[in-house]
Write a protein that holds these residues in place. Sequence first.
Motif, PDB file in Angstrom:
ATOM      1  N   LEU A 148     -10.396 -20.355  -1.268  1.00 24.43           N
ATOM      2  CA  LEU A 148     -10.243 -18.941  -1.606  1.00 24.43           C
ATOM      3  C   LEU A 148      -9.149 -18.746  -2.640  1.00 24.43           C
ATOM      4  N   PHE A 149      -9.336 -17.734  -3.479  1.00 26.50           N
ATOM      5  CA  PHE A 149      -8.337 -17.334  -4.471  1.00 26.50           C
ATOM      6  C   PHE A 149      -8.020 -15.874  -4.193  1.00 26.50           C
ATOM      7  N   ILE A 150      -6.877 -15.625  -3.584  1.00 30.01           N
ATOM      8  CA  ILE A 150      -6.525 -14.301  -3.070  1.00 30.01           C
ATOM      9  C   ILE A 150      -5.423 -13.694  -3.930  1.00 30.01           C
ATOM     10  N   ALA A 151      -5.640 -12.450  -4.332  1.00 32.37           N
ATOM     11  CA  ALA A 151      -4.689 -11.740  -5.185  1.00 32.37           C
ATOM     12  C   ALA A 151      -4.140 -10.520  -4.470  1.00 32.37           C
ATOM     13  N   THR A 152      -2.873 -10.214  -4.762  1.00 29.76           N
ATOM     14  CA  THR A 152      -2.349  -8.901  -4.398  1.00 29.76           C
ATOM     15  C   THR A 152      -1.417  -8.438  -5.504  1.00 29.76           C
ATOM     16  N   LYS A 153      -1.000  -7.163  -5.409  1.00 29.28           N
ATOM     17  CA  LYS A 153      -0.241  -6.530  -6.489  1.00 29.28           C
ATOM     18  C   LYS A 153       0.819  -5.610  -5.900  1.00 29.28           C
ATOM     19  N   ALA A 154       1.793  -5.276  -6.739  1.00 30.74           N
ATOM     20  CA  ALA A 154       2.778  -4.252  -6.395  1.00 30.74           C
ATOM     21  C   ALA A 154       3.181  -3.542  -7.670  1.00 30.74           C
ATOM     22  N   GLY A 155       3.384  -2.235  -7.563  1.00 28.59           N
ATOM     23  CA  GLY A 155       3.765  -1.460  -8.734  1.00 28.59           C
ATOM     24  C   GLY A 155       3.666   0.036  -8.502  1.00 28.59           C
ATOM     25  N   TYR A 156       2.634   0.455  -7.783  1.00 28.96           N
ATOM     26  CA  TYR A 156       2.479   1.874  -7.466  1.00 28.96           C
ATOM     27  C   TYR A 156       3.251   2.209  -6.193  1.00 28.96           C
ATOM     28  N   ASP A 157       3.372   3.516  -5.922  1.00 28.75           N
ATOM     29  CA  ASP A 157       4.200   3.943  -4.795  1.00 28.75           C
ATOM     30  C   ASP A 157       3.660   3.380  -3.489  1.00 28.75           C
ATOM     31  N   MET A 158       4.601   2.873  -2.666  1.00 29.94           N
ATOM     32  CA  MET A 158       4.211   2.214  -1.427  1.00 29.94           C
ATOM     33  C   MET A 158       5.013   2.720  -0.240  1.00 29.94           C
ATOM     34  N   TRP A 159       6.300   2.957  -0.420  1.00 27.42           N
ATOM     35  CA  TRP A 159       7.116   3.515   0.666  1.00 27.42           C
ATOM     36  C   TRP A 159       8.181   4.434   0.067  1.00 27.42           C
TER      37      TRP A 159
END
Length: 341
Positions: A96-107
């Motif tokens: 598997l090749f799993i991606a995630t991201k961060a940049g938009y409002d989260m907390w």
Amino acid sequence: MPVPPPYRAADDRYGSMQYRRSGRSGVLLPTVSLGLWHNFGDTHPLETQRAVLRRAFDAGITHFDLANNYGPPYGSAEANFGRHFAADFRPYRDELFIATKAGYDMWPGPYGEWGSRKYLLSSLDQSLTRMGLEYVDVFYSHRPDPDTPLEETMGALASAVRQGKALYAGLSNYSPERMAEGAAILRDLGTPLLINQHPYSMLERGIEGGLLERSDEAGAGVIAFSPLAQGLLTDRYLQGVPEDSRMAVGHFLRREALTEQRLTMLRSLNAVAEKRGQTLAQLALTWLLRDQRVTSVLIGASSVAQLEQNLAAFGGADFSGEELAEIDRITAEGGVAVPGR
């Protein structure tokens, strides 16, 4: 939720899917990847999610794309993926090749969005916890931050790779110029940019204004999201706005987006698809992959049937010059900015 039978992946899962190299890296990605943006939050049944994930992997889709704020609510797509990973896919982690991201409002608060080192690395730790993973294959900066130095944002991505929490770095929604700057910084840090993620469809062709070329120069691949323009490039809206559609409820799409000019354009594109023996959605997906610089196309699927329909697009015939010219003409007359016209 009833306990399903144990999952065993199909023995022929690599028999029909095509794979493309991401830029000048060693990574091959399936030409169609599964995005978990809309259909894997707590508002969608876990049984349906599981069925879609299983069928996708059985069809050779090895790349699953997430972000910290996918849901709703925020974080729920990652948490639900974590449940499915633990139940079905842990034995196949290396496939598997799993991606995630961060940049938009989260907390809440000043450290819950944008591109600071504080936010990106904290978010990645939270994402790994939700998904039950030791690492992701690629970690993206989800959007450029106008106020944080680019060196800080790229340094955070490089740190994630050095720490073993991500194998590769990616950028999403960056302009060609900003992407090229970021890629140069990452290269100097010993973490070459793997891939750029950007909206791209027959109705949104801004990526052709430099990002494809600059990505190629940087040795990075490109993965297209929203390839069906949030559903406009399907047969769903050819006769107007169905009452149960995203447009009817104003979810990402608004009724005013379906003007008479646009409806005429969609019907003309559908006629091109019918001549090729395809649906409008299949035409739209096949068209994106006409350019070898596009590594993969991200599709969403709310059901196995919808996934199967989209997968059928990738056996379509190559486009003739006349077909490409006709698509350019139709979309330009429909108000789409078509490079070169």
